[in-house]
Design an enzyme around this catalytic site. Structure first.
Site, short mmCIF file in Angstrom:
data_model
loop_
_atom_site.label_atom_id
_atom_site.label_comp_id
_atom_site.label_asym_id
_atom_site.label_seq_id
_atom_site.Cartn_x
_atom_site.Cartn_y
_atom_site.Cartn_z
N GLU A 141 -34.23 66.99 36.08
CA GLU A 141 -34.48 65.56 36.32
C GLU A 141 -33.32 64.68 35.84
O GLU A 141 -33.48 63.83 34.95
CB GLU A 141 -35.80 65.13 35.69
CG GLU A 141 -37.00 65.79 36.36
CD GLU A 141 -38.34 65.24 35.91
OE1 GLU A 141 -38.40 64.61 34.84
OE2 GLU A 141 -39.33 65.45 36.63
N GLU A 296 -42.16 71.15 40.29
CA GLU A 296 -43.23 70.97 39.32
C GLU A 296 -44.37 70.24 40.01
O GLU A 296 -44.20 69.14 40.50
CB GLU A 296 -42.74 70.13 38.12
CG GLU A 296 -41.58 70.76 37.38
CD GLU A 296 -41.11 69.90 36.20
OE1 GLU A 296 -41.79 68.91 35.85
OE2 GLU A 296 -40.05 70.22 35.64
C1 GAL Z 1 -41.39 66.43 34.17
C2 GAL Z 1 -40.38 67.28 33.42
C3 GAL Z 1 -41.05 68.41 32.69
C4 GAL Z 1 -42.23 67.91 31.92
C5 GAL Z 1 -43.19 67.24 32.89
C6 GAL Z 1 -44.47 66.77 32.23
O1 GAL Z 1 -40.90 65.16 34.43
O2 GAL Z 1 -39.41 67.79 34.30
O3 GAL Z 1 -40.13 69.00 31.81
O4 GAL Z 1 -41.80 67.00 30.96
O5 GAL Z 1 -42.56 66.15 33.47
O6 GAL Z 1 -45.36 66.24 33.20
#
Ligand code: GAL
Ligand code: ZN
Length: 640
Positions: A141, A296
């Site tokens: 990110e 994710e």
């Molecule tokens: C994302 C990040 C992850 C974790 C996640 C939590 O933005 O890439 O490492 O922090 O959020 O929802």
């Protein structure tokens, strides 16, 4: 493929085989690891510890999982930030950030760049040709937590150099930035300030936009240093990076050009409306105009919104179908097991803290079985394009002129109009070719770009339908105002020009009429257009009136012009009612609204994927049975 984000370094190695086995049992095939593990990979300067990662990759791959390996540059080890404090970023307030979170680094710092080069090279030398490692995620990110713009002394000098490269001479820079205003003229590159430096009256918008461009490019350059290493040492592996697309400090179109696949992190609870999730799927797909990955995917409740509401049964499965229908190739859930250490312990995983399967695990297992039995057909191509640009967004942000004028809100409102009717939309960069589209809508295309206007004219001449929104083609690439009738370069073709804009303070609306009929209200922003005397085919479909300003005569806020089989439209306001259909109901009559919360994604074989995002039963037209809450259904093509 479905997959999951895993942190072997958080758990005892004796647990890894069980985890790998459970992943496979749920039908997962991909696992992302390593993206925050720098201090475990290099506990002391130059002393590497590969054993644990060797063993983790072996365990996962022995179970049949394929690995996406992250480069760990979002979280440098403490020895590094301590020894080289200049690798830490400086915020807009002039304060240097501290060790302890993530993304606290400067993208231009030579020391940071050198240490990143070292760790990425070492990782790539060790795992670049590993058969189980099929792809690499660069960093994590980039720009997240509003960190793309650094105000440290290195970045200041780099920005000044960037200006020298872009403008070649100070005469050019002074002319293009209009530094005659308030005596800002520069006679040495080193005099150029950062827009975060304190001043009265604000900085020159041209300077501020230049700095935003510079910062975006600095981050892309930071990424490029890693793609160069990985291309050499990890041949044939796909390179990607995962973005959080609500962050807009980096021009994702330009960044996406540097990687093979673009990925995004999809947490629907971070958005207001299911249409916004669809919008970002389509935006990310548009970054490279190819399928994307969800690196994710929200697996259950999360920890970082204000209230972190419940995630009802069926929700994770529905979100995943939505992602696949919008063009996701792989979806990985974040994270495997709820964490017992660090900042994110309230975040759910597919397993609970105690390692028992959570709701997400069961839903993902079900989904994997369903997809194995009946793969989802690909999406139908869209005939509507929303044209966006990060530079336009930045230009609006620098001087919104009305506190509620938000570029992304306008884009999402327009998108939602189509979403509510089940019409597929591509969200693409405004300079893209428009072959194959029936309609294109340029979202606040504030910056004048001669190549774009030429392309848009050609699109209309070929029978395309182009809509320009408010504030179209007003200022040049350095924010100098046009000296031509607006929209610059398109006013003549439109047969009309913008005479005036009205920012409407909260509580003051515009009343709209279409002929004699009421046509709703609008707020925030509206423009007054005048049809040219010699215009042949221009019409003004709406009349606006401002009740709070009775002495302003009623005016035309929109103009439509037929040009052969095509048409150009300028629509300067957006309706208070997001379902009003202004954007989708042109040039063709409006398609019917779907029931609230129901999404319908047209698929290539003529069927539709129906998703009920709501908690109420809904029956879309043409469906025999109601959709239960969170139901996902393929509706076959209706017989001709
Ligand atoms: C994302 C990040 C992850 C974790 C996640 C939590 O933005 O890439 O490492 O922090 O959020 O929802
Ligand atoms: Zn910096």
């Amino acid at each position: 493929m479905l997959g999951v984000c895993y942190y072997p370094e958080h758990w005892p190695p004796t647990r890894w085989p069980t985890d790998a086995h459970l992943m496979r049992a749920a039908g997962l095939e991909l696992v992302r690891i390593g993206e925050f593990a720098w201090s475990r990979l290099e506990p002391q300067p130059g002393v590497y510890d590969w054993d644990w990662l060797d063993r983790a990759i072996e365990t996962l791959s022995a179970a049949g999982l394929r690995v996406i390996l992250g480069t760990p540059t979002a979280t440098p080890p403490a020895w590094l930030t301590h020894r080289y404090p200049e690798v830490l970023r400086v915020g807009a307030d002039g304060r240097r950030w501290s060790h302890g979170g993530r993304r606290h680094t400067c993208p231009t710092s030579p020391a940071y760049r050198e240490h990143c080069r070292r760790i990425v090279t070492a990782l790539a030398e060790r795992y670049g040709r590993h058969p189980a490692v099929i792809a690499w995620q660069i960093d994590n990110e980039l720009g997240n937590h509003s960190t793309a713009r650094c105000a440290c002394p290195t970045c200041r000098a780099a920005f000044q150099q960037w200006c020298a490269q872009r403008y070649a001479t100070l005469e050019q820079l002074n002319a293009r930035w209009g530094t005659v205003f308030w005596s800002q003229a520069y006679s040495d590159w080193r005099q150029i300030p950062l827009p975060s430096d304190p001043v009265g009256g604000g900085h020159n918008p041209a300077l501020a936009l230049a700095y935003r461009r510079f910062a975006s490019e600095a981050n892309i350059d930071f990424l490029r240093a890693q793609t160069a290493i990985l291309r050499a040492l990890a041949p044939g592996r796909l390179l990607t990076t995962n973005i959080a697309p609500l962050d807009d400090e980096i021009d994702w179109h330009r960044l996406a050009a540097e990687v093979d696949v673009i990925s995004w992190d999809n947490y629907p609870h971070g958005f207001e409306h299911p249409a916004d999730v669809a919008f970002f799927h389509d935006l990310v797909r548009g970054l490279k105009r190819q399928p994307f990955w969800v690196m994710e995917q929200q697996p259950g409740r999360i920890n970082w919104t204000a209230y972190n509401p419940p995630v009802p049964p069926g929700q994770v499965r529905l979100w995943t179908y939505q992602a696949l229908a919008h063009g996701a190739e792989h979806v990985l859930f974040f994270r495997w097991r709820a964490g017992r250490v660090g900042q994110e312990q309230y975040h759910s995983g597919l397993l609970r803290h105690d390692a028992t399967p959570a709701q997400g695990y069961h839903e993902v297992a079900r989904l994997a079985r369903e997809l194995a039995e009946q793969p989802l057909p690909p999406r139908a191509p869209a005939r509507v394009a929303l044209l966006i640009s990060y530079e336009d967004a930045w230009s609006v942000q620098l001087e919104p002129h009305h506190a509620d004028f938000d570029y992304w809100r306008v884009a999402r409102l327009i998108y939602r109009d189509f979403w509510r009717r089940g019409i597929a939309v591509d969200v693409i960069r405004r300079d893209q070719e428009l072959d194959g589209y029936h309609q294109a809508i340029a979202v606040v295309p504030m910056l004048i770009d001669a190549a774009d206007t030429t392309r848009w004219r050609a699109f209309v001449a070929r029978g395309g339908h182009l809509t320009l929104t408010a504030r179209a083609c007003v200022r040049d690439q350095d924010l100098m105002w046009s000296d031509q009738p607006l929209p610059h370069g398109l006013s003549e073709l439109l047969g009309a020009q913008v005479r005036q804009w009205y920012a409407l303070p909260p509580g003051s609306q515009a009343l709209l009429r279409r002929g004699d009929a009421e046509a709703g209200t609008t707020h925030t922003w509206i423009e007054e257009l005048a049809i040219n005397d010699d215009a042949q085919h221009a019409t003004a479909p709406l009349t606006a009136q401002l009740p709070a300003y009775p002495t302003i005569a009623p005016f035309a806020p929109a103009v439509e012009t037929r040009i052969g089989r095509g048409a150009l439209r300028y629509l300067s306001c957006y309706p208070a009612d997001p379902d009003a259909g202004w954007w989708s109901a042109w040039p063709d009559p409006p398609a019917p609204l779907l029931p609230p919360d129901v999404e319908s994604v047209p698929l290539a074989d003529g069927s539709h994927l129906l998703l009920n995002h709501g908690a109420t039963e809904r029956t879309p037209a043409g469906s025999a049975a109601p959709l239960t809450p969170l139901e996902v259904r393929i509706q076959p093509a209706s017989p001709p």
